[in-house]
Design an enzyme around this catalytic site. Structure first.
Site, mmCIF file in Angstrom:
data_model
loop_
_atom_site.group_PDB
_atom_site.id
_atom_site.type_symbol
_atom_site.label_atom_id
_atom_site.label_comp_id
_atom_site.label_asym_id
_atom_site.label_seq_id
_atom_site.Cartn_x
_atom_site.Cartn_y
_atom_site.Cartn_z
ATOM 1 N N ASP A 25 46.829 43.501 41.963
ATOM 2 C CA ASP A 25 45.750 43.075 42.860
ATOM 3 C C ASP A 25 44.600 42.574 41.989
ATOM 4 O O ASP A 25 44.189 43.245 41.042
ATOM 5 C CB ASP A 25 45.309 44.288 43.690
ATOM 6 C CG ASP A 25 44.301 43.919 44.767
ATOM 7 O OD1 ASP A 25 44.573 44.219 45.935
ATOM 8 O OD2 ASP A 25 43.247 43.361 44.437
ATOM 9 N N GLU A 122 47.284 39.714 46.026
ATOM 10 C CA GLU A 122 48.102 40.905 45.732
ATOM 11 C C GLU A 122 49.587 40.631 45.961
ATOM 12 O O GLU A 122 49.958 39.883 46.866
ATOM 13 C CB GLU A 122 47.646 42.088 46.590
ATOM 14 C CG GLU A 122 47.650 41.752 48.059
ATOM 15 C CD GLU A 122 47.175 42.869 48.965
ATOM 16 O OE1 GLU A 122 47.466 44.043 48.677
ATOM 17 O OE2 GLU A 122 46.545 42.562 49.973
#
Ligand code: TTP
Ligand code: MG
Length: 376
Positions: A25, A122
């Protein structure tokens, strides 16, 4: 029926983990892109989102400096300004974020043939067939972080764990620029000091139910007898209890990886120095023959081919490619491995310490089925 025999059943699968999942992420994604574009924004509290003139709208995201004031995504701008009057507001460059996101996902896709993009910044990578252990997964993650930074000047956080839930929790636990590895036997210990609300699905309501029973940390729930966890918190409570005690609660194979996890591989460590790529190739070629003959004996076909290469300074690279259909021929392994090797051709062959080839994503050949030799 007693409570105990109503619920006490742990399948063998729940006690074993055979996946290695990486979650990445980006840190303060939109804000970090804005800071990259305008370095004067570095080190100060900024928010992206809302209208800087009218001071209306909501925060899309904010820099880590702004987070220190309690500002977060989704907060109305006027509230953010109350918390931090000298806050800098930046209008979002959404087209640019989309382009950056695409380029980063393309980088990630080269690290594993099995990837799930979970949002604009992500993604999950299944490394099960790409690496042989968590140490190698960690090296690969470091390489990935470096590559993302070299290409986009953005930092990311990575979690590596035996399933998706845990890989995300691991990544979130050390932001920004973190890299956290949680091996199967370390799960309970890793989760114990973390708040129970980090478990997906434990929202405001269930956290109240948990806190009524003095459960605020994952470790508090883990310590309860499982019958009690079920009695107090129901089926979901038991599932969470299993997770915080290090049981496998996610059937990764079903949800994420659609193939059988088996592989055949050969690695050659070079104790002698080879001065030409031809000599290296001879070693690789014999590995491929050995792999494919084992495949033929097992009456299996493959879809994924990986190459591992380690240099004498222990820098290790793993590259993989998946064919569009199952295949059985050594010829195709050679073509793919040659292609994957191209990236390293500028390196000195005498610096190579190890070369490995692996075929994975295997499937049994049906006796009635014709051998597939389709090109990728
Ligand atoms: P996140 O990954 O949730 O947040 P982030 O990358 O800004 O910060 P972190 O370091 O905690 O990962 O979301 C990615 C981007 O999506 C974020 O930069 C902006 C956008 N976004 C919104 O527009 N609105 C929202 O409510 C959230 C949560 C994110
Ligand atoms: Mg993010």
């Amino acid at each position: 029926m007693t409570l105990a025999n109503q619920i006490v059943y742990f399948s063998e699968k729940e006690q074993t983990f055979d996946s290695i999942i990486l979650y990445m992420d980006l840190d303060a994604f939109f804000a970090s892109v804005e800071i990259r574009e305008d370095p004067e924004l570095a080190g100060i509290p900024i928010v992206v989102g809302g209208n800087p003139k009218t001071k209306r709208g909501v925060v899309s995201t904010c820099s880590y400096e702004a987070r220190k004031f309690g500002i977060h995504s989704g907060m109305p701008i006027n509230q953010a300004l109350k918390l931090c009057p000298h806050l800098t507001m930046v209008r979002g460059s959404y087209k640019l974020y989309g382009e950056v996101s695409k380029r980063i996902m393309r980088i990630l896709g080269r690290y594993s043939p099995t990837m799930r993009v979970a949002g604009n910044d992500e993604a999950y990578l299944d490394l099960t067939d790409v690496v042989s252990d968590y140490e190698e997964a960690k090296r690969l993650a470091t390489e990935l972080k470096d590559e993302v930074y070299a290409n986009e000047e953005l930092t990311c956080s990575i979690g590596i764990a035996p399933n998706r839930i845990l890989s995300k929790i691991a990544s979130d636990s050390d932001k920004p620029d973190g890299l956290v590895v949680v091996k199967p036997l370390e799960i309970a210990e890793f989760l114990a000091p973390l708040k129970i609300t980090i478990i997906p699905g434990v929202g405001k309501k269930s956290s109240e139910v948990f806190s009524n029973e003095n459960v605020t940390l994952c470790g508090d729930l883990a310590k309860l007898p499982h019958q009690l966890a079920y009695q107090k918190f129901g089926k979901y409570g038991l599932k969470t209890w299993k997770l915080v005690n290090g049981y496998n609660t996610e059937n990764t194979e079903e949800k994420f990886v659609s193939h059988e996890r088996k592989s055949i591989s050969e690695e050659r460590t070079f104790f002698d120095r080879y001065n030409s790529w031809e000599e290296i190739w001879i070693r690789i070629d014999s590995s491929i023959d050995a792999i494919v003959s084992r495949l033929t004996i097992k009456k299996m076909s493959f879809k994924t081919i990986s190459l591992k290469i380690r240099f004498k300074n222990f820098e290790t690279y793993t590259r993989a490619h998946s064919l569009t259909s199952f295949n059985t021929s050594a010829k195709h392994v050679r073509i793919v491995v040659k292609k994957l090797l191209e990236e390293f051709e500028h390196k000195k062959p005498e610096d190579i310490r190890l070369v490995g080839v692996k075929i994975s994503n295997l499937r049994k050949i049906d006796d009635n089925q014709k051998t597939l030799t389709q090109f990728f």
